[in-house]
Design an enzyme around this catalytic site. Sequence first.
Site, PDB file in Angstrom:
ATOM      1  N   HIS A  63       0.875  -1.169   0.000  1.00 41.22           N
ATOM      2  CA  HIS A  63       0.000   0.000   0.000  1.00 41.22           C
ATOM      3  C   HIS A  63       0.918   1.228   0.000  1.00 41.22           C
ATOM      4  O   HIS A  63       2.009   1.182   0.540  1.00 41.22           O
ATOM      5  CB  HIS A  63      -0.832  -0.054   1.286  1.00 41.22           C
ATOM      6  N   LYS A  83     -10.691  -0.459  10.276  1.00 42.07           N
ATOM      7  CA  LYS A  83     -10.943  -1.615   9.405  1.00 42.07           C
ATOM      8  C   LYS A  83     -11.362  -2.836  10.207  1.00 42.07           C
ATOM      9  O   LYS A  83     -11.604  -3.900   9.653  1.00 42.07           O
ATOM     10  CB  LYS A  83      -9.687  -1.945   8.587  1.00 42.07           C
ATOM     11  N   ASP A  93       2.959  -4.594   7.880  1.00 42.70           N
ATOM     12  CA  ASP A  93       1.704  -3.862   7.711  1.00 42.70           C
ATOM     13  C   ASP A  93       0.585  -4.906   7.803  1.00 42.70           C
ATOM     14  O   ASP A  93       0.394  -5.697   6.883  1.00 42.70           O
ATOM     15  CB  ASP A  93       1.708  -3.154   6.352  1.00 42.70           C
TER      16      ASP A  93
END
Lengths: 155, 434
Positions: B147, B250, B224
């Site tokens: 990302h 999330k 991550d």
Amino acid sequence: MQVESLYQEIILDHYKRPHGRGLREPFNTEVHHVNPTCGDEITLRVLISGFGDDMVVEDVSYESQGCSISQASASVMFDLVAGETVDDALRAQEEFLHVMHSRGEAEPDEEILGDAVAFQGVAKYPARVKCALLGWMALKDAVAQAATAHEEDLD
Amino acid sequence: MTSLSTTGLLDVESIKADFPILSRTVRDGRKLVYLDSGATSQKPRQVLDAERAFYEQHNAAVHRGAHQLAEEATDAYESARQRIAAFVGAPASELVFTRNATESINLVAYAFSNATDKARQGVALPEATKRFVIGPGDEVLVTEMEHHANLVPWQELCLKTGATLRWLGLSDEGRLDLDALSSLLTERTKVVSVVHQSNILGTVNPVQEIARAAHAVGALVLVDACQSVPHMPLNVNELGADLVAWSGHKMLGPTGIGCLWGRAEVLDSMPPFLTGGSMIETVFMEGSTYAPPPQRFEAGVPMAAQAIGLAAAVDYLQAVGMPAIAAHEHALTQAAVASLVAIPGVRIIGPATTIDRGSALSFVVDGVHPHDVGQILDSLGIAVRVGHHCAWPVCRRYGVPATTRATFYLYNGLDDVIALTEGVHEVRRFWGVS
């Protein structure tokens, strides 16, 4: 389906059969614009002639990749501005920008925008406004650069 | 709250009843089919209630003041830290609250950048901090599926310090090219930062194997875990990394709260990122000393309500059970992969299997731009993400301008998979590519 107010026939026609597409010579300025949220891109060239109030956008040529809205918008823009004076082209750009930022409230001036009035429905989908504006913002940038360069050439 | 049925699926209807937003309609009365949890998840009433109860009964600035509300707010905040840390198998002292995962990763990148700046100024650094000093000849290793949040901070670090950014490439199937790992990892590698589950491809990477190899050359390992902590059982000690970053929103929690777990000795060796109140030990006009972790990394009045909301989210996830959630998503992903690959002209970007993959499912429909795919799905009430998903290099790698991505979570059911499949058929009909 409500989405048909977005995908009007005129837009779909321009998307399937775009006008003025392809990069052409000669040109004064070439710009490259991207939409950073979706990755859509356009490379756009303009050719300017004349000077002062008679300065004319002789040609606009472009290569682009993107969604139906961005592709159709560039095609409609070509029809509207190629061969017109720089003043008229920029007036069309301003009117289009105004309509796009109106959330669908503005009544587009058909005299100025022609087929581009079909994009009024896009203004109701805020996430798609940038798609419709990609080519037009590239045009504004290119015309400004070309006009400056062209005037310097004349000096 | 819920139980596993014999199909391996959760009782979605009872879960959905906890999420007020999932009962609303969109676009002229369409039932909402929410398949964008990879971008942000929806929030159960329990999380909303926890935040409201905090504000209504306990609100005060945390770690300041000695009045009763300040005590209660501080206790609630620190209890939240303890519960969230326990959720990933860590002690509270190893969990730093940040604004989001992006800030967590930047905090680590800035530990390098700030240590390097200080070393250049001749500031004496503790021995353990010297590993954060990098420069020309040193290397940072990431992967091509990161990302932007786990790529751009490292690009910046390299620009500032003269270190070199290297990356592991991708196979056509959406996997890391692990064969290149041994040649990319050298004694020059100072930090390896890698995504656990790709947010665009869905690939679950063998983080333990990468961490082992990275540690063998002495590199620091950051993971991550934005798309893994919410979706699968995860114990930071078993992962093998030194640092793990993820976000709260999330995983059913509020926005504005993220986490950074770090091994105690690693956090302890890191210089601060943001500075100011709360993170100090002593302050004089001539200079200051800093609090031990995690406070060292939490400058300013912390986001207490968000931490408390996130702890309620963790309670909720634990009550359902992370193994059950992972099994549920696996079953939905299997059904979705099978349905999508059966549609002519539909191509999955990422592993087209359910082995080592999560529920982030990207696809392209030949002849239709992802924006136009998403718009038709939206008109049917189906919320998916379109675009490059903050992983632009991945799109370039696979020669697509963007993708359409569906992600599944505990509140999605097989009916949502069916809606997606029928939606993609409608996309093809609308655009005349069927």
